[in-house]
Design a protein around this motif. Structure first.
Motif, PDB file in Angstrom:
ATOM      1  N   SER A  73       0.849  -1.193   0.000  1.00 42.44           N
ATOM      2  CA  SER A  73       0.000   0.000   0.000  1.00 42.44           C
ATOM      3  C   SER A  73       0.885   1.243   0.000  1.00 42.44           C
ATOM      4  N   THR A 108       4.506  12.470   3.395  1.00 39.76           N
ATOM      5  CA  THR A 108       3.114  12.102   3.685  1.00 39.76           C
ATOM      6  C   THR A 108       2.180  12.329   2.505  1.00 39.76           C
ATOM      7  N   LEU A 110      -1.001   9.960   1.406  1.00 39.37           N
ATOM      8  CA  LEU A 110      -1.484   9.173   2.544  1.00 39.37           C
ATOM      9  C   LEU A 110      -2.791   9.751   3.070  1.00 39.37           C
ATOM     10  N   ASP A 111      -3.641   8.889   3.617  1.00 40.62           N
ATOM     11  CA  ASP A 111      -4.870   9.370   4.248  1.00 40.62           C
ATOM     12  C   ASP A 111      -4.506  10.069   5.558  1.00 40.62           C
ATOM     13  N   PRO A 112      -5.422  10.844   6.148  1.00 37.48           N
ATOM     14  CA  PRO A 112      -5.085  11.613   7.352  1.00 37.48           C
ATOM     15  C   PRO A 112      -4.525  10.780   8.496  1.00 37.48           C
ATOM     16  N   ASP A 172       2.309  19.455   3.725  1.00 36.40           N
ATOM     17  CA  ASP A 172       1.345  18.999   4.721  1.00 36.40           C
ATOM     18  C   ASP A 172       1.361  19.929   5.931  1.00 36.40           C
ATOM     19  N   ASN A 213      -5.688  16.672   6.973  1.00 34.99           N
ATOM     20  CA  ASN A 213      -5.628  16.525   5.522  1.00 34.99           C
ATOM     21  C   ASN A 213      -6.979  16.062   4.990  1.00 34.99           C
ATOM     22  N   GLY A 214      -7.386  16.693   3.906  1.00 39.00           N
ATOM     23  CA  GLY A 214      -8.637  16.298   3.284  1.00 39.00           C
ATOM     24  C   GLY A 214      -9.842  16.982   3.871  1.00 39.00           C
TER      25      GLY A 214
END
Length: 289
Positions: free
Chosen positions: A167, A193, A196-198, A225, A286-287
């Motif tokens: 992954s 990072t 990558l998801d939070p 980030d 993030n996001g």
């Protein structure tokens, strides 16, 4: 006398040559008057910078301002047209082969997107620096590589996997394990990072901070980030107008009067928290909208 299985280098001499800044802190990277051009385009001009021992230094700036160019120039992958860059007190560009080898053995690099060799397993990827710089038995290299796998929080069954089987988060950790292969004093991280998801990004930041505290690492981190800048970095340098606009702790960034810096650290992707008794801006996850 040097330890069996290693190539003799002069780490002791390099360490003693390291410079210190005005506060007396040891400086691992010292750049003065650095200029880098590609053809007629000037990317960096008369840039000054210090990176201290034991700190996580974050580099941020608008796209195209030269963050990755500066990193690659420090590593000797880009040629500069003016200025000096000392790493561990050594002018790497003008050093002899022996001193270059000594410097290279004291740094590790995590390139953007991991840059793992697709035809090698995770174990074999981690062993690449060992094969280049050390003389070790295959059994010892296997043992050391598995220690690095454990150090970055990967399961041991990842050792025999190929990059295509990992992954995004696992690729980052495997690349970090390779960067730590030679037990470096400083690691260079280029957008570690991104993608990558939070939760994965936050875990990676925690890992970097833990490694800094337990191994005494210095960290040079190029990142966009906001969470990494707020949570992990001891100091931040903002690149713009072909130089370092401002460097210092988070409080300096929050108070600096420059349009891009204000927009970045006080923009729409920020929220208010209490910092040292004052209400300040901190990044959203993030996001987050």
């Amino acid at each position: 006398m040097h330890a069996e299985g290693t190539i003799p280098v002069e780490n002791a001499r390099l360490s003693s040559a390291a410079t210190r800044d005005e506060s007396g802190k040891e400086v691992f990277i010292r750049a003065r008057g650095v200029t880098v051009r590609f053809g007629a385009k000037t990317i960096l001009e008369n840039l000054d910078l210090d990176v201290r021992r034991g700190e996580i230094m974050g580099f941020v700036g608008p796209s195209g301002t030269g963050k990755s160019v500066l990193l690659r120039t420090i590593l000797g992958l880009n040629q500069k047209q003016a200025g000096t860059i000392e790493v561990f007190g050594v002018d790497y560009e003008n050093a002899n082969d022996r001193d270059r080898l000594a410097v290279e053995r004291r740094w590790g690099v995590l390139f953007q997107h991991g840059a793992l060799f697709s035809s090698l397993t995770v174990l074999e990827n981690i062993q690449v620096p060992m094969r280049e710089y050390l003389r070790l038995s295959p059994k010892l290299m296997d043992e050391l590589a598995r220690l690095k796998i454990d150090l970055v929080g990967l399961a041991q069954d990842a050792a025999d996997k190929y990059p295509s089987e990992l992954s995004g988060g696992m690729i980052k950790r495997a690349a970090l394990a390779r960067a730590l292969s030679l037990d470096p004093d400083i690691v260079f991280l280029d957008e570690p990072t991104s993608g990558l998801d939070p939760i994965g990004a936050a875990d990676f930041d925690e890992l970097i901070m833990t490694l800094r505290d337990t191994l005494g690492l210095s960290v040079y981190m190029v990142t966009h980030d906001l969470d990494s800048l707020f949570q992990a970095c001891d100091r931040i340098a903002v690149l713009g107008d072909r130089k370092v606009l401002v460097e210092g702790p988070l409080s300096t960034m929050l108070e600096y009067d420059h349009p891009w810096v204000k927009s970045y650290f006080h923009g729409k992707r920020a929220r208010t928290v209490v910092h040292n008794g004052k209400s300040v801006v901190q990044s959203k996850p993030n996001g987050a909208g």
